[in-house]
Write a protein that holds these residues in place. Structure first.
Motif, PDB file in Angstrom:
ATOM      1  N   LEU A  46       0.854  -1.182   0.000  1.00 22.92           N
ATOM      2  CA  LEU A  46       0.000   0.000   0.000  1.00 22.92           C
ATOM      3  C   LEU A  46       0.889   1.231   0.000  1.00 22.92           C
ATOM      4  O   LEU A  46       1.853   1.313   0.768  1.00 22.92           O
ATOM      5  CB  LEU A  46      -0.897   0.003   1.236  1.00 22.92           C
ATOM      6  N   GLY A  47       0.602   2.174  -0.884  1.00 23.00           N
ATOM      7  CA  GLY A  47       1.398   3.389  -0.965  1.00 23.00           C
ATOM      8  C   GLY A  47       0.574   4.617  -0.661  1.00 23.00           C
ATOM      9  O   GLY A  47      -0.650   4.624  -0.826  1.00 23.00           O
ATOM     10  N   LEU A  48       1.240   5.654  -0.182  1.00 20.96           N
ATOM     11  CA  LEU A  48       0.633   6.968  -0.034  1.00 20.96           C
ATOM     12  C   LEU A  48       1.268   7.902  -1.054  1.00 20.96           C
ATOM     13  O   LEU A  48       2.488   8.118  -1.047  1.00 20.96           O
ATOM     14  CB  LEU A  48       0.845   7.518   1.378  1.00 20.96           C
ATOM     15  N   VAL A  49       0.446   8.421  -1.943  1.00 23.26           N
ATOM     16  CA  VAL A  49       0.899   9.348  -2.980  1.00 23.26           C
ATOM     17  C   VAL A  49       0.799  10.771  -2.458  1.00 23.26           C
ATOM     18  O   VAL A  49      -0.271  11.208  -2.022  1.00 23.26           O
ATOM     19  CB  VAL A  49       0.048   9.202  -4.250  1.00 23.26           C
ATOM     20  N   SER A  50       1.899  11.489  -2.504  1.00 24.37           N
ATOM     21  CA  SER A  50       1.896  12.926  -2.196  1.00 24.37           C
ATOM     22  C   SER A  50       2.113  13.696  -3.492  1.00 24.37           C
ATOM     23  O   SER A  50       2.946  13.317  -4.320  1.00 24.37           O
ATOM     24  CB  SER A  50       3.007  13.281  -1.206  1.00 24.37           C
ATOM     25  N   ILE A  51       1.351  14.770  -3.651  1.00 21.57           N
ATOM     26  CA  ILE A  51       1.464  15.598  -4.847  1.00 21.57           C
ATOM     27  C   ILE A  51       1.289  17.055  -4.461  1.00 21.57           C
ATOM     28  O   ILE A  51       0.483  17.376  -3.581  1.00 21.57           O
ATOM     29  CB  ILE A  51       0.421  15.161  -5.907  1.00 21.57           C
ATOM     30  N   VAL A  52       2.059  17.931  -5.085  1.00 17.13           N
ATOM     31  CA  VAL A  52       1.952  19.368  -4.852  1.00 17.13           C
ATOM     32  C   VAL A  52       1.331  20.009  -6.085  1.00 17.13           C
ATOM     33  O   VAL A  52       1.738  19.735  -7.219  1.00 17.13           O
ATOM     34  CB  VAL A  52       3.330  19.983  -4.556  1.00 17.13           C
ATOM     35  N   THR A  53       0.309  20.836  -5.874  1.00 16.72           N
ATOM     36  CA  THR A  53      -0.388  21.528  -6.950  1.00 16.72           C
ATOM     37  C   THR A  53      -0.472  23.015  -6.631  1.00 16.72           C
ATOM     38  O   THR A  53      -0.103  23.453  -5.535  1.00 16.72           O
ATOM     39  CB  THR A  53      -1.815  20.969  -7.122  1.00 16.72           C
TER      40      THR A  53
ATOM     41  N   GLY B  58      -1.971  20.876  -2.710  1.00 15.49           N
ATOM     42  CA  GLY B  58      -1.477  19.513  -2.816  1.00 15.49           C
ATOM     43  C   GLY B  58      -2.427  18.521  -2.179  1.00 15.49           C
ATOM     44  O   GLY B  58      -3.470  18.877  -1.630  1.00 15.49           O
ATOM     45  N   ASN B  59      -2.055  17.257  -2.238  1.00 13.40           N
ATOM     46  CA  ASN B  59      -2.931  16.199  -1.762  1.00 13.40           C
ATOM     47  C   ASN B  59      -2.099  14.990  -1.372  1.00 13.40           C
ATOM     48  O   ASN B  59      -0.921  14.867  -1.746  1.00 13.40           O
ATOM     49  CB  ASN B  59      -3.934  15.823  -2.861  1.00 13.40           C
ATOM     50  N   ILE B  60      -2.710  14.091  -0.612  1.00 17.08           N
ATOM     51  CA  ILE B  60      -2.102  12.818  -0.264  1.00 17.08           C
ATOM     52  C   ILE B  60      -3.213  11.769  -0.243  1.00 17.08           C
ATOM     53  O   ILE B  60      -4.288  12.017   0.312  1.00 17.08           O
ATOM     54  CB  ILE B  60      -1.364  12.901   1.094  1.00 17.08           C
ATOM     55  N   PHE B  61      -2.994  10.633  -0.908  1.00 21.55           N
ATOM     56  CA  PHE B  61      -4.039   9.618  -1.028  1.00 21.55           C
ATOM     57  C   PHE B  61      -3.387   8.249  -1.222  1.00 21.55           C
ATOM     58  O   PHE B  61      -2.239   8.145  -1.676  1.00 21.55           O
ATOM     59  CB  PHE B  61      -4.990   9.932  -2.184  1.00 21.55           C
ATOM     60  N   PRO B  62      -4.117   7.152  -0.891  1.00 26.65           N
ATOM     61  CA  PRO B  62      -3.548   5.806  -1.000  1.00 26.65           C
ATOM     62  C   PRO B  62      -3.654   5.244  -2.408  1.00 26.65           C
ATOM     63  O   PRO B  62      -4.485   5.663  -3.219  1.00 26.65           O
ATOM     64  CB  PRO B  62      -4.400   5.002  -0.025  1.00 26.65           C
ATOM     65  N   MET B  63      -2.812   4.236  -2.668  1.00 29.75           N
ATOM     66  CA  MET B  63      -2.812   3.575  -3.972  1.00 29.75           C
ATOM     67  C   MET B  63      -2.216   2.183  -3.799  1.00 29.75           C
ATOM     68  O   MET B  63      -1.250   2.001  -3.051  1.00 29.75           O
ATOM     69  CB  MET B  63      -1.989   4.405  -4.962  1.00 29.75           C
TER      70      MET B  63
ATOM     71  N   ILE C  98       5.133  12.824  -8.585  1.00 31.44           N
ATOM     72  CA  ILE C  98       4.602  12.476  -7.275  1.00 31.44           C
ATOM     73  C   ILE C  98       5.741  11.985  -6.387  1.00 31.44           C
ATOM     74  O   ILE C  98       6.832  11.652  -6.869  1.00 31.44           O
ATOM     75  CB  ILE C  98       3.525  11.374  -7.348  1.00 31.44           C
ATOM     76  N   ALA C  99       5.467  11.929  -5.101  1.00 31.64           N
ATOM     77  CA  ALA C  99       6.314  11.206  -4.155  1.00 31.64           C
ATOM     78  C   ALA C  99       5.483  10.058  -3.615  1.00 31.64           C
ATOM     79  O   ALA C  99       4.340  10.257  -3.186  1.00 31.64           O
ATOM     80  CB  ALA C  99       6.779  12.124  -3.028  1.00 31.64           C
ATOM     81  N   LEU C 100       6.033   8.853  -3.651  1.00 25.52           N
ATOM     82  CA  LEU C 100       5.321   7.649  -3.236  1.00 25.52           C
ATOM     83  C   LEU C 100       5.969   7.078  -1.984  1.00 25.52           C
ATOM     84  O   LEU C 100       7.131   6.672  -2.015  1.00 25.52           O
ATOM     85  CB  LEU C 100       5.329   6.612  -4.358  1.00 25.52           C
ATOM     86  N   SER C 101       5.203   7.031  -0.899  1.00 23.61           N
ATOM     87  CA  SER C 101       5.705   6.531   0.379  1.00 23.61           C
ATOM     88  C   SER C 101       5.087   5.167   0.682  1.00 23.61           C
ATOM     89  O   SER C 101       3.883   4.971   0.489  1.00 23.61           O
ATOM     90  CB  SER C 101       5.341   7.494   1.516  1.00 23.61           C
ATOM     91  N   THR C 102       5.903   4.229   1.152  1.00 23.15           N
ATOM     92  CA  THR C 102       5.327   3.004   1.689  1.00 23.15           C
ATOM     93  C   THR C 102       4.741   3.312   3.060  1.00 23.15           C
ATOM     94  O   THR C 102       5.096   4.301   3.700  1.00 23.15           O
ATOM     95  CB  THR C 102       6.376   1.895   1.785  1.00 23.15           C
ATOM     96  N   VAL C 103       3.809   2.460   3.502  1.00 22.77           N
ATOM     97  CA  VAL C 103       3.004   2.768   4.689  1.00 22.77           C
ATOM     98  C   VAL C 103       3.382   1.843   5.848  1.00 22.77           C
ATOM     99  O   VAL C 103       3.173   0.627   5.755  1.00 22.77           O
ATOM    100  CB  VAL C 103       1.501   2.624   4.372  1.00 22.77           C
ATOM    101  N   PRO C 104       3.936   2.383   6.943  1.00 23.27           N
ATOM    102  CA  PRO C 104       4.159   1.551   8.124  1.00 23.27           C
ATOM    103  C   PRO C 104       2.825   1.192   8.769  1.00 23.27           C
ATOM    104  O   PRO C 104       1.835   1.903   8.607  1.00 23.27           O
ATOM    105  CB  PRO C 104       5.007   2.457   9.032  1.00 23.27           C
TER     106      PRO C 104
ATOM    107  N   GLU D 114      11.269  -1.508   8.625  1.00 16.21           N
ATOM    108  CA  GLU D 114      10.029  -1.716   9.360  1.00 16.21           C
ATOM    109  C   GLU D 114       9.002  -2.447   8.497  1.00 16.21           C
ATOM    110  O   GLU D 114       8.967  -2.288   7.277  1.00 16.21           O
ATOM    111  CB  GLU D 114       9.478  -0.351   9.789  1.00 16.21           C
ATOM    112  N   LEU D 115       8.160  -3.247   9.152  1.00 13.42           N
ATOM    113  CA  LEU D 115       7.074  -3.908   8.438  1.00 13.42           C
ATOM    114  C   LEU D 115       6.134  -2.871   7.841  1.00 13.42           C
ATOM    115  O   LEU D 115       5.852  -1.843   8.460  1.00 13.42           O
ATOM    116  CB  LEU D 115       6.306  -4.840   9.377  1.00 13.42           C
ATOM    117  N   GLN D 116       5.650  -3.169   6.640  1.00 14.46           N
ATOM    118  CA  GLN D 116       4.803  -2.227   5.918  1.00 14.46           C
ATOM    119  C   GLN D 116       3.473  -2.879   5.547  1.00 14.46           C
ATOM    120  O   GLN D 116       3.374  -4.104   5.461  1.00 14.46           O
ATOM    121  CB  GLN D 116       5.537  -1.752   4.656  1.00 14.46           C
TER     122      GLN D 116
END
Length: 337
Positions: free
Chosen positions: A170-177, A181-186, A217-223, A298-300
């Motif tokens: 599961l990822g969290l997408v961060s975007i600046v507009t 900006g926004n942050i949402f899962p994917m 975008i910046a894509l973060s993995t989710v702890p 860390e587990l994700q």
């Protein structure tokens, strides 16, 4: 309980046993996952595509597989088979999807082949249990069809279940507009090799259009402690922007793009969109990874189908029940942080 209700409960127990668990199931793994491998058959020797596969669209269900130049053996149209196998010594096949190639997207040094789905088989449950679920699902879908914004056929739904035998991070997408900006899962995403990455977003949601417009975008993995928040932020797919200051966790800026990301993210990738393909219900984005930073082991959060979770814990009734309870807590915001 009335006689009718007792009768219905007895029938459900006979038909489903202990397999009535959530279809979308959250588990904790280190990324990249080491439980399932995916093999492509149909082009000579089997090809390991575990880290070169993505779902490109849900309706029509379209699966993308990246191959290096020459692996396609010059074929423009061909049939293929995906096998989803345990990585244990037994290497049992837990699912298969039958494919027909339809489009080839050129990349630098490789190519992304998009496949139509012809059919699938799922071996995570015994056939009687599996078909009990399919019949129940078909009836439920028939009753609620008008409420679905993505309408998949029964064939597509069954194949989509097989794709989630392979744990999806599961990822969290961060975007600046311009609006902030926004942050949402994917979770419909995958590496393609050679520095490429692909992901798919519903075309009916604003998030897809934000990514198409901004192109990075910046894509973060989710702890695991952020799991419930990630699920809550699914509502952000319909928003133009959010207030970064209102997020209940600390942020930092990504390496190159300077996009806000969670401080606790074990991994952050910055991604630049190269290609945009509107396929059906989803828009496919093919992109390049600009930076890739790992901060912890860390587990994700990973998402699997409930059928596969039942296979993972087969014969362990207490462990299965505990995992169902943990999954509910993960999604509802009660997981310990």
């Amino acid at each position: 309980m009335s006689i009718v209700r007792r009768g219905r409960s007895a029938i459900r127990r006979i038909a489903f046993g202990d397999t009535l668990i959530p279809q979308e199931f959250t588990i904790a793994l280190r990324e990249p996952q080491q439980e399932i491998s995916v093999w492509l058959h149909g082009l000579g020797d089997p090809i390991d595509v575990t880290r070169r596969i993505t779902t490109a669209c849900c309706a029509p269900l379209t699966i993308g597989v990246s191959l290096d130049e020459g692996q396609r053996l010059g074929r423009s149209r061909f049939h293929a088979l995906l096998l989803f196998c345990e990585r244990t010594q037994e290497r049992r096949v837990l699912g298969e999807i039958r494919l027909a190639s339809k489009t080839i997207l050129p990349l630098d040094g490789s190519e992304l082949i998009l496949f139509n789905v012809l059919g699938s088989s799922n071996y995570c449950l015994p056939k009687p249990r599996l078909w009990a679920h399919f019949v129940s699902q078909a009836y439920s879908n028939w009753r609620n069809l008008q409420s679905f914004d993505v309408k998949m056929t029964a064939l597509e739904l069954r194949a989509a279940i097989v794709t989630f035998i392979r744990p999806h991070p599961l990822g969290l997408v961060s975007i600046v507009t311009e609006a902030g900006g926004n942050i949402f899962p994917m979770n419909l995403m995958g590496e393609l090799g050679n520095g490429y990455f692909a992901f798919a977003l519903k075309d009916s949601r604003l998030a897809a259009h934000l990514v198409e417009r901004e192109g990075r975008i910046a894509l973060s993995t989710v702890p695991m402690p952020l799991c419930s928040l990630a699920f809550q932020y699914a509502a952000h797919h319909t928003k133009e922007s959010i207030d970064w200051d209102q997020l209940p966790f600390p942020l930092k800026l990504s390496k190159e793009f300077r996009i806000p990301v969670p401080v606790s993210a074990p991994r952050v990738r910055e991604i630049q969109v190269d290609q945009v393909h509107k396929i059906g219900s989803h828009t496919l984005f093919v992109a390049r990874v600009i930076s890739d930073e790992r901060f912890s082991e860390e587990l994700q959060v990973h998402v699997v189908h409930g059928f596969y979770q039942h296979w993972r814990l087969r014969g362990q009734r207490e462990a299965l029940a505990a995992s169902v309870a943990a999954d509910s807590l993960n999604k509802r915001g009660l997981a310990a942080s």
